[in-house]
Structure formats: C-alpha cells, structure tokens
Design a protein around this motif. Structure first.
Motif, PDB file in Angstrom:
ATOM      1  N   LEU A  68      36.700  37.450  40.408  1.00 47.86           N
ATOM      2  CA  LEU A  68      37.158  38.702  41.005  1.00 47.86           C
ATOM      3  C   LEU A  68      37.914  39.503  39.963  1.00 47.86           C
ATOM      4  CD1 LEU A  68      38.672  37.079  44.213  1.00 47.86           C
ATOM      5  CD2 LEU A  68      36.416  38.143  44.015  1.00 47.86           C
ATOM      6  N   THR A  82      44.535  44.502  43.947  1.00 47.50           N
ATOM      7  CA  THR A  82      43.598  44.469  45.069  1.00 47.50           C
ATOM      8  C   THR A  82      42.375  45.328  44.793  1.00 47.50           C
ATOM      9  OG1 THR A  82      43.361  44.683  47.463  1.00 47.50           O
ATOM     10  CG2 THR A  82      44.638  46.389  46.355  1.00 47.50           C
ATOM     11  N   ARG A  85      39.491  44.278  49.423  1.00 46.41           N
ATOM     12  CA  ARG A  85      39.127  43.069  50.165  1.00 46.41           C
ATOM     13  C   ARG A  85      40.021  41.890  49.764  1.00 46.41           C
ATOM     14  NH1 ARG A  85      33.308  39.904  50.404  1.00 46.41           N
ATOM     15  NH2 ARG A  85      34.120  38.048  51.430  1.00 46.41           N
ATOM     16  N   TRP A  86      40.184  41.673  48.464  1.00 47.38           N
ATOM     17  CA  TRP A  86      41.012  40.591  47.945  1.00 47.38           C
ATOM     18  C   TRP A  86      42.342  41.157  47.473  1.00 47.38           C
ATOM     19  CZ3 TRP A  86      39.211  35.692  48.425  1.00 47.38           C
ATOM     20  CH2 TRP A  86      37.838  35.530  48.623  1.00 47.38           C
ATOM     21  N   TRP A  87      43.411  40.339  47.584  1.00 52.03           N
ATOM     22  CA  TRP A  87      44.745  40.780  47.182  1.00 52.03           C
ATOM     23  C   TRP A  87      45.479  39.625  46.534  1.00 52.03           C
ATOM     24  CZ3 TRP A  87      50.001  40.211  48.870  1.00 52.03           C
ATOM     25  CH2 TRP A  87      50.848  41.245  48.458  1.00 52.03           C
ATOM     26  N   GLN A 100      42.582  37.656  51.731  1.00 51.37           N
ATOM     27  CA  GLN A 100      41.264  38.269  51.838  1.00 51.37           C
ATOM     28  C   GLN A 100      41.172  38.962  53.197  1.00 51.37           C
ATOM     29  OE1 GLN A 100      36.541  37.084  51.708  1.00 51.37           O
ATOM     30  NE2 GLN A 100      37.982  35.454  51.872  1.00 51.37           N
ATOM     31  N   ARG A 101      40.664  40.168  53.187  1.00 52.24           N
ATOM     32  CA  ARG A 101      40.454  40.906  54.437  1.00 52.24           C
ATOM     33  C   ARG A 101      39.029  40.659  54.907  1.00 52.24           C
ATOM     34  NH1 ARG A 101      42.331  46.850  54.441  1.00 52.24           N
ATOM     35  NH2 ARG A 101      44.166  45.600  54.169  1.00 52.24           N
ATOM     36  N   ARG A 102      38.897  39.982  56.039  1.00 49.38           N
ATOM     37  CA  ARG A 102      37.587  39.690  56.639  1.00 49.38           C
ATOM     38  C   ARG A 102      37.665  40.035  58.129  1.00 49.38           C
ATOM     39  NH1 ARG A 102      33.264  38.536  53.658  1.00 49.38           N
ATOM     40  NH2 ARG A 102      32.513  37.213  55.314  1.00 49.38           N
TER      41      ARG A 102
END
Length: 114
Positions: A68, A82, A85-87, A100-102
């Motif tokens: 990433l 970020t 989606r990923w942080w 992770q935003r899912r």
C-alpha cells in the motif's frame, strides 16, 4: 550535473524502514517515502511540517501480500497516512493504528515485533 542527479536521488529515494510490526498476527513493514515537495523559496520554511515529514511524503506498507502506498494527510498531530480506504498512524509506538474502511471501519491490532 552530478549535484542534480544526487539531489534527485535524495529527493525521491525512500527513507530507511521506519519499523516493523505484527498486525492481526501477520508481519507488517512500513517504509517512509519522501514526496515531491519544493522546499526552496518559501518564506518562513515549509508549512505543515510534522515529525520530520512534509506534505507530499508517504509510506509504503507491506502486509499480507499487499503493498500500500499511502500519502500523508494534513491532519493535526502525529503524521497519519491514508488513501481513503487504508489508514496508518503511529501516535503510540507500542500500538500503531492501522484501519481499513470496508463499509464500516475495520481496526487491525498491531504491536511492534520483538
């Protein structure tokens, strides 16, 4: 000419690996990457410098076969990274934040490798 090449290499060459962790049982490595920021000609220096990072800097995270590349945010406080989606953020070196935003937010439990 040599100085231009050296400055280019220093500017775009990744910085050393920041640290290694274990997140949700799997090894995770983080490498900081200098971004394309022109530090010259700004009165008073570069704005928004945080913990040795500049706007445009980022991190490469390697975890579970993923690589990433996350750019630095402009959030106040310790540098965070970020892509939407990923942080990633390391406010506490013993407990970095990896999310992770899912649909909802998934938080991965991370700790330093011993």
């Amino acid at each position: 000419m040599l100085s231009v090449i050296l400055l280019t290499l220093v500017w775009f060459w990744p910085l050393p690996v920041a640290a290694d962790w274990r997140c949700d049982g799997d090894p995770l490595s983080v490498e900081t990457v200098a971004g394309a920021v022109d530090p010259t000609g700004l009165p008073g220096g570069i704005p928004n410098t945080s913990a040795g990072t500049l706007p445009g800097d980022g991190v490469l995270i390697r975890w579970r076969g993923l690589t990433l590349q996350l750019p630095r945010t402009t959030n106040a406080g310790p540098p965070s990274y970020t892509d939407g989606r990923w942080w990633w953020r390391v406010e506490d070196p013993l407990r970095p934040e990896f999310l992770q935003r899912r649909g909802s937010i998934v938080a991965y439990d991370c700790e330093p490798l011993a």
